[in-house]
Design a protein around this motif. Sequence first.
Motif, PDB file in Angstrom:
ATOM      1  N   GLY A  73       0.820  -1.204   0.000  1.00 11.48           N
ATOM      2  CA  GLY A  73       0.000   0.000   0.000  1.00 11.48           C
ATOM      3  C   GLY A  73       0.855   1.254   0.000  1.00 11.48           C
ATOM      4  O   GLY A  73       2.084   1.212  -0.035  1.00 11.48           O
ATOM      5  N   GLY A  74       0.189   2.405   0.052  1.00  6.77           N
ATOM      6  CA  GLY A  74       0.899   3.674   0.046  1.00  6.77           C
ATOM      7  C   GLY A  74       1.431   4.028   1.423  1.00  6.77           C
ATOM      8  O   GLY A  74       0.824   3.689   2.441  1.00  6.77           O
ATOM      9  N   ILE A  75       2.568   4.718   1.460  1.00  5.46           N
ATOM     10  CA  ILE A  75       3.162   5.172   2.719  1.00  5.46           C
ATOM     11  C   ILE A  75       3.490   6.657   2.597  1.00  5.46           C
ATOM     12  O   ILE A  75       4.249   7.069   1.713  1.00  5.46           O
ATOM     13  N   LEU A  76       2.901   7.447   3.488  1.00  7.36           N
ATOM     14  CA  LEU A  76       3.152   8.885   3.544  1.00  7.36           C
ATOM     15  C   LEU A  76       3.919   9.191   4.822  1.00  7.36           C
ATOM     16  O   LEU A  76       3.489   8.810   5.912  1.00  7.36           O
ATOM     17  N   MET A  77       5.046   9.881   4.690  1.00  7.87           N
ATOM     18  CA  MET A  77       5.863  10.253   5.838  1.00  7.87           C
ATOM     19  C   MET A  77       5.559  11.690   6.243  1.00  7.87           C
ATOM     20  O   MET A  77       5.462  12.579   5.388  1.00  7.87           O
ATOM     21  N   LEU A  78       5.423  11.915   7.551  1.00  4.25           N
ATOM     22  CA  LEU A  78       5.272  13.255   8.110  1.00  4.25           C
ATOM     23  C   LEU A  78       6.574  13.621   8.808  1.00  4.25           C
ATOM     24  O   LEU A  78       7.078  12.848   9.625  1.00  4.25           O
ATOM     25  N   THR A  79       7.129  14.788   8.493  1.00  2.00           N
ATOM     26  CA  THR A  79       8.415  15.135   9.084  1.00  2.00           C
ATOM     27  C   THR A  79       8.658  16.637   9.053  1.00  2.00           C
ATOM     28  O   THR A  79       8.129  17.343   8.194  1.00  2.00           O
ATOM     29  N   LEU A 100       5.748  17.973   4.852  1.00  2.00           N
ATOM     30  CA  LEU A 100       6.534  18.671   5.858  1.00  2.00           C
ATOM     31  C   LEU A 100       5.634  19.298   6.916  1.00  2.00           C
ATOM     32  O   LEU A 100       4.593  19.871   6.606  1.00  2.00           O
ATOM     33  N   LYS A 101       6.044  19.178   8.163  1.00  2.00           N
ATOM     34  CA  LYS A 101       5.352  19.831   9.271  1.00  2.00           C
ATOM     35  C   LYS A 101       5.889  21.247   9.437  1.00  2.00           C
ATOM     36  O   LYS A 101       7.084  21.471   9.255  1.00  2.00           O
ATOM     37  N   PRO A 102       5.031  22.201   9.823  1.00  2.00           N
ATOM     38  CA  PRO A 102       3.575  22.070  10.003  1.00  2.00           C
ATOM     39  C   PRO A 102       2.861  22.061   8.653  1.00  2.00           C
ATOM     40  O   PRO A 102       3.373  22.596   7.668  1.00  2.00           O
TER      41      PRO A 102
END
Length: 223
Positions: A73-79, A100-102
């Motif tokens: 499946g798809g993988i989204l990274m938050l960083t 990218l955060k925020p």
Amino acid sequence: MYLLLVDDDERLTRLLDHMLRQAGHTVDVAHDGRMAVALMQQGDYDLLVLDWMLPYEDGVALCERARASGFEGGILMLTARDALEDRLEGFAVGADDYLLKPFEPEELMARLEALGRRARRPLDGRRLQVGDWVLDCDERRVEHRGRAVELTQREFQLLELLMRRASHSVPRELIYERLWGRDQVVTDNALDATLRLLRRKLSRCATRQPIETLRGLGYRFTP
């Protein structure tokens, strides 16, 4: 879609959990790497949303673990890391996208919808079949031997949860959490009414009721 959301910011996860459920998705939430690993071993997810910095096991390690186990499946990274080498590290272990955060929650929702459309997971991964019952998560359609069953969003979510765990008991507490969220105050009558209407609709298509009540344990889908 069935998503796993992993972030140690509980305020953020509450907001995103609510938005995703309102959009019709089924969501599991973990606040550290250890909890995420346990859920990944149990759940049949369409998408993973992984924060980079997590207690016990970070998002990069979780991403690598997921791909090594065969997750397509798809993988989204938050960083908050915006350096090129950081993004390349995530892509190298199997991430599909970065945010990218925020960030604005609406952008996350848009990225997840796009990622769901192009995810490497085969379409059949979102099409459940248990006996003669077929549930298409993309089209939000349920059929029994080719006959369509019209369900509300809540009924569909309940049936999906039960079918994903077919032949296993699903406790009421888990149903409350998955359908209404952790922070929502829900009476027993709400679940009982949803279950009663769902059973009635399923009975119109099949001679045998597939949802069993297991006294003291919860419910089980047995076709």
